[in-house]
Scaffold this motif. Sequence first.
Motif, PDB file in Angstrom:
ATOM      1  N   ARG A  57       5.163   8.810   8.745  1.00  0.00           N
ATOM      2  CA  ARG A  57       3.809   8.206   9.286  1.00  0.00           C
ATOM      3  C   ARG A  57       3.021   9.241   9.499  1.00  0.00           C
ATOM      4  NH1 ARG A  57       2.513   3.075  11.049  1.00  0.00           N
ATOM      5  NH2 ARG A  57       0.332   3.298  11.542  1.00  0.00           N
ATOM      6  N   GLU A  58       3.240  10.178   9.894  1.00  0.00           N
ATOM      7  CA  GLU A  58       2.142  11.377  10.183  1.00  0.00           C
ATOM      8  C   GLU A  58       1.332  11.710   9.021  1.00  0.00           C
ATOM      9  OE1 GLU A  58       5.506  11.863  11.337  1.00  0.00           O
ATOM     10  OE2 GLU A  58       5.186  11.148  13.222  1.00  0.00           O
ATOM     11  N   ALA A  59       2.051  11.897   7.789  1.00  0.00           N
ATOM     12  CA  ALA A  59       1.306  12.114   6.727  1.00  0.00           C
ATOM     13  C   ALA A  59       0.565  10.844   6.137  1.00  0.00           C
ATOM     14  CB  ALA A  59       2.147  12.644   5.575  1.00  0.00           C
ATOM     15  N   ALA A  60       0.881   9.762   6.196  1.00  0.00           N
ATOM     16  CA  ALA A  60       0.312   8.535   5.922  1.00  0.00           C
ATOM     17  C   ALA A  60      -0.908   8.465   6.882  1.00  0.00           C
ATOM     18  CB  ALA A  60       1.136   7.347   6.037  1.00  0.00           C
ATOM     19  N   ASP A  61      -0.827   8.618   8.178  1.00  0.00           N
ATOM     20  CA  ASP A  61      -1.951   8.489   9.036  1.00  0.00           C
ATOM     21  C   ASP A  61      -3.090   9.682   8.989  1.00  0.00           C
ATOM     22  OD1 ASP A  61      -0.947   6.444  10.523  1.00  0.00           O
ATOM     23  OD2 ASP A  61      -0.085   7.852  12.139  1.00  0.00           O
ATOM     24  N   ALA A  62      -2.635  10.862   8.326  1.00  0.00           N
ATOM     25  CA  ALA A  62      -3.542  12.012   7.974  1.00  0.00           C
ATOM     26  C   ALA A  62      -4.432  11.406   6.722  1.00  0.00           C
ATOM     27  CB  ALA A  62      -2.976  13.340   7.882  1.00  0.00           C
ATOM     28  N   PHE A  63      -3.598  11.024   5.800  1.00  0.00           N
ATOM     29  CA  PHE A  63      -4.215  10.564   4.376  1.00  0.00           C
ATOM     30  C   PHE A  63      -5.258   9.372   4.843  1.00  0.00           C
ATOM     31  CE2 PHE A  63      -4.578   8.278   0.750  1.00  0.00           C
ATOM     32  CZ  PHE A  63      -4.731   9.258  -0.492  1.00  0.00           C
ATOM     33  N   ALA A  64      -5.007   8.392   5.404  1.00  0.00           N
ATOM     34  CA  ALA A  64      -5.838   7.225   5.835  1.00  0.00           C
ATOM     35  C   ALA A  64      -7.131   7.903   6.472  1.00  0.00           C
ATOM     36  CB  ALA A  64      -4.913   6.245   6.536  1.00  0.00           C
ATOM     37  N   ALA A  65      -6.920   8.655   7.383  1.00  0.00           N
ATOM     38  CA  ALA A  65      -8.256   9.276   8.059  1.00  0.00           C
ATOM     39  C   ALA A  65      -8.951  10.023   7.118  1.00  0.00           C
ATOM     40  CB  ALA A  65      -7.443  10.404   9.185  1.00  0.00           C
ATOM     41  N   ALA A  66      -8.402  10.776   5.992  1.00  0.00           N
ATOM     42  CA  ALA A  66      -9.360  11.291   5.087  1.00  0.00           C
ATOM     43  C   ALA A  66      -9.924  10.347   4.158  1.00  0.00           C
ATOM     44  CB  ALA A  66      -8.513  12.761   4.586  1.00  0.00           C
ATOM     45  N   ASN A  67      -9.161   9.472   3.662  1.00  0.00           N
ATOM     46  CA  ASN A  67      -9.529   8.593   2.622  1.00  0.00           C
ATOM     47  C   ASN A  67      -9.650   7.303   2.869  1.00  0.00           C
ATOM     48  OD1 ASN A  67      -8.977  10.810   0.192  1.00  0.00           O
ATOM     49  ND2 ASN A  67      -7.065  10.980   1.576  1.00  0.00           N
ATOM     50  N   GLY A  68      -9.837   6.930   4.119  1.00  0.00           N
ATOM     51  CA  GLY A  68      -9.994   5.415   4.431  1.00  0.00           C
ATOM     52  C   GLY A  68      -8.525   4.676   4.368  1.00  0.00           C
ATOM     53  N   GLY A  69      -8.594   3.546   4.508  1.00  0.00           N
ATOM     54  CA  GLY A  69      -7.478   2.399   4.710  1.00  0.00           C
ATOM     55  C   GLY A  69      -6.744   2.428   5.706  1.00  0.00           C
ATOM     56  N   ARG A  70      -5.265   1.669   5.516  1.00  0.00           N
ATOM     57  CA  ARG A  70      -4.882   1.313   6.824  1.00  0.00           C
ATOM     58  C   ARG A  70      -2.988   1.808   6.333  1.00  0.00           C
ATOM     59  NH1 ARG A  70      -2.851  -4.085   7.050  1.00  0.00           N
ATOM     60  NH2 ARG A  70      -3.805  -5.269   5.293  1.00  0.00           N
ATOM     61  N   VAL A  71      -2.302   2.026   7.032  1.00  0.00           N
ATOM     62  CA  VAL A  71      -0.906   2.213   6.924  1.00  0.00           C
ATOM     63  C   VAL A  71      -0.052   1.027   7.140  1.00  0.00           C
ATOM     64  CG1 VAL A  71       1.071   3.751   7.655  1.00  0.00           C
ATOM     65  CG2 VAL A  71      -1.313   4.823   7.581  1.00  0.00           C
ATOM     66  N   VAL A  72       0.731   0.618   6.003  1.00  0.00           N
ATOM     67  CA  VAL A  72       1.656  -0.496   6.251  1.00  0.00           C
ATOM     68  C   VAL A  72       3.067  -0.100   5.868  1.00  0.00           C
ATOM     69  CG1 VAL A  72      -0.351  -2.240   6.391  1.00  0.00           C
ATOM     70  CG2 VAL A  72       1.139  -1.509   4.067  1.00  0.00           C
ATOM     71  N   PRO A  73       4.156  -0.806   6.140  1.00  0.00           N
ATOM     72  CA  PRO A  73       5.201  -0.639   5.642  1.00  0.00           C
ATOM     73  C   PRO A  73       5.480  -1.410   4.395  1.00  0.00           C
ATOM     74  CG  PRO A  73       5.567  -2.014   7.306  1.00  0.00           C
ATOM     75  CD  PRO A  73       4.173  -1.493   7.455  1.00  0.00           C
ATOM     76  N   PHE A  74       6.488  -1.219   3.514  1.00  0.00           N
ATOM     77  CA  PHE A  74       6.601  -1.884   2.077  1.00  0.00           C
ATOM     78  C   PHE A  74       6.361  -3.446   2.163  1.00  0.00           C
ATOM     79  CE2 PHE A  74       9.295  -3.866  -1.067  1.00  0.00           C
ATOM     80  CZ  PHE A  74       8.912  -3.393  -2.325  1.00  0.00           C
ATOM     81  N   THR A  75       7.189  -3.916   3.312  1.00  0.00           N
ATOM     82  CA  THR A  75       7.126  -5.558   3.530  1.00  0.00           C
ATOM     83  C   THR A  75       5.959  -6.354   4.059  1.00  0.00           C
ATOM     84  OG1 THR A  75       7.826  -5.161   5.803  1.00  0.00           O
ATOM     85  CG2 THR A  75       9.510  -5.581   4.055  1.00  0.00           C
ATOM     86  N   GLU A  76       4.954  -5.119   4.251  1.00  0.00           N
ATOM     87  CA  GLU A  76       3.463  -5.822   4.818  1.00  0.00           C
ATOM     88  C   GLU A  76       2.152  -5.479   3.856  1.00  0.00           C
ATOM     89  OE1 GLU A  76       2.520  -4.745   8.733  1.00  0.00           O
ATOM     90  OE2 GLU A  76       4.876  -5.190   9.477  1.00  0.00           O
ATOM     91  N   ILE A  77       2.796  -4.802   2.650  1.00  0.00           N
ATOM     92  CA  ILE A  77       1.667  -4.915   1.578  1.00  0.00           C
ATOM     93  C   ILE A  77       1.118  -6.180   1.224  1.00  0.00           C
ATOM     94  CG2 ILE A  77       1.227  -3.915  -0.695  1.00  0.00           C
ATOM     95  CD1 ILE A  77       3.205  -1.911  -0.275  1.00  0.00           C
ATOM     96  N   PRO A  78      -0.019  -6.728   1.090  1.00  0.00           N
ATOM     97  CA  PRO A  78      -0.519  -7.734   0.998  1.00  0.00           C
ATOM     98  C   PRO A  78      -0.232  -8.168  -0.505  1.00  0.00           C
ATOM     99  CG  PRO A  78      -1.998  -6.874   2.079  1.00  0.00           C
ATOM    100  CD  PRO A  78      -1.104  -5.757   1.867  1.00  0.00           C
ATOM    101  N   ARG A  79       0.347  -9.361  -0.721  1.00  0.00           N
ATOM    102  CA  ARG A  79       0.523  -9.765  -2.215  1.00  0.00           C
ATOM    103  C   ARG A  79      -0.931  -9.948  -3.008  1.00  0.00           C
ATOM    104  NH1 ARG A  79       4.368 -13.034  -4.587  1.00  0.00           N
ATOM    105  NH2 ARG A  79       3.698 -14.458  -6.406  1.00  0.00           N
ATOM    106  N   ASP A  80      -2.010 -10.273  -2.447  1.00  0.00           N
ATOM    107  CA  ASP A  80      -3.267  -9.976  -3.041  1.00  0.00           C
ATOM    108  C   ASP A  80      -3.613  -8.752  -3.326  1.00  0.00           C
ATOM    109  OD1 ASP A  80      -3.333 -12.972  -2.979  1.00  0.00           O
ATOM    110  OD2 ASP A  80      -4.561 -12.860  -1.278  1.00  0.00           O
ATOM    111  N   TYR A  81      -3.157  -7.862  -2.572  1.00  0.00           N
ATOM    112  CA  TYR A  81      -3.507  -6.362  -2.813  1.00  0.00           C
ATOM    113  C   TYR A  81      -3.190  -5.782  -4.060  1.00  0.00           C
ATOM    114  CZ  TYR A  81      -4.670  -1.441  -1.872  1.00  0.00           C
ATOM    115  OH  TYR A  81      -5.363  -0.270  -2.341  1.00  0.00           O
TER     116      TYR A  81
END
Length: 185
Positions: free
Chosen positions: A140-164
């Motif tokens: 999670r820490e690496a994902a949070d750092a990437f999101a802070a640098a590149n925008g976006g939000r962090v989600v688990p596999f089951t919460e990736i939106p179908r439309d996305y």
Amino acid sequence: MRIVTLRILGALVAAIVLAGCNQDTANSVAPPPVALNSDAMGVFCGMNLLEHPGPKGQIITAGRIDPFWFSSVRDTVAFTLMPDQPRDIRAIYVSDMARAKSWEDPGATNWIDARKAFFVIEGRKQGGMGAAEAVPFGNREAADAFAAANGGRVVPFTEIPRDYVLGSDTPGDQSQQERPAIRTN
């Protein structure tokens, strides 16, 4: 004679049931990921995965010896949502970008079970085919750092939106216009 026949029949049924249970147990253990190599061709694009930057994916099914390869994680997730694709999925692996050398070299052996990964979605980084990406991380820490640098939000596999994964081709664009990203025919 009748009791002996019933006992033999009962023993036979029990053996079949137990054999089925043992088979299910054997199949419940996920097979290991396959190292990314020059033979890996994307299911949807038909191109060599080594020719594209960003994270990759592979899906291992019971009915196939080789994995299904994907030039992007977005395509990997989309495959799991498409009703006309195989349902006998035994394992879903994605590049762990927390252990990747770089975006251009996501690694050949640093796979993580997609169901245990953290994904950055709706960020500015584009996947291997130039579309919005779901960037996977093993922690999670690496994902949070990437999101802070590149925008976006962090989600688990089951919460990736179908439309996305099945909708818009533009990173961060969740517009009303829905264009299927993947053609299956």
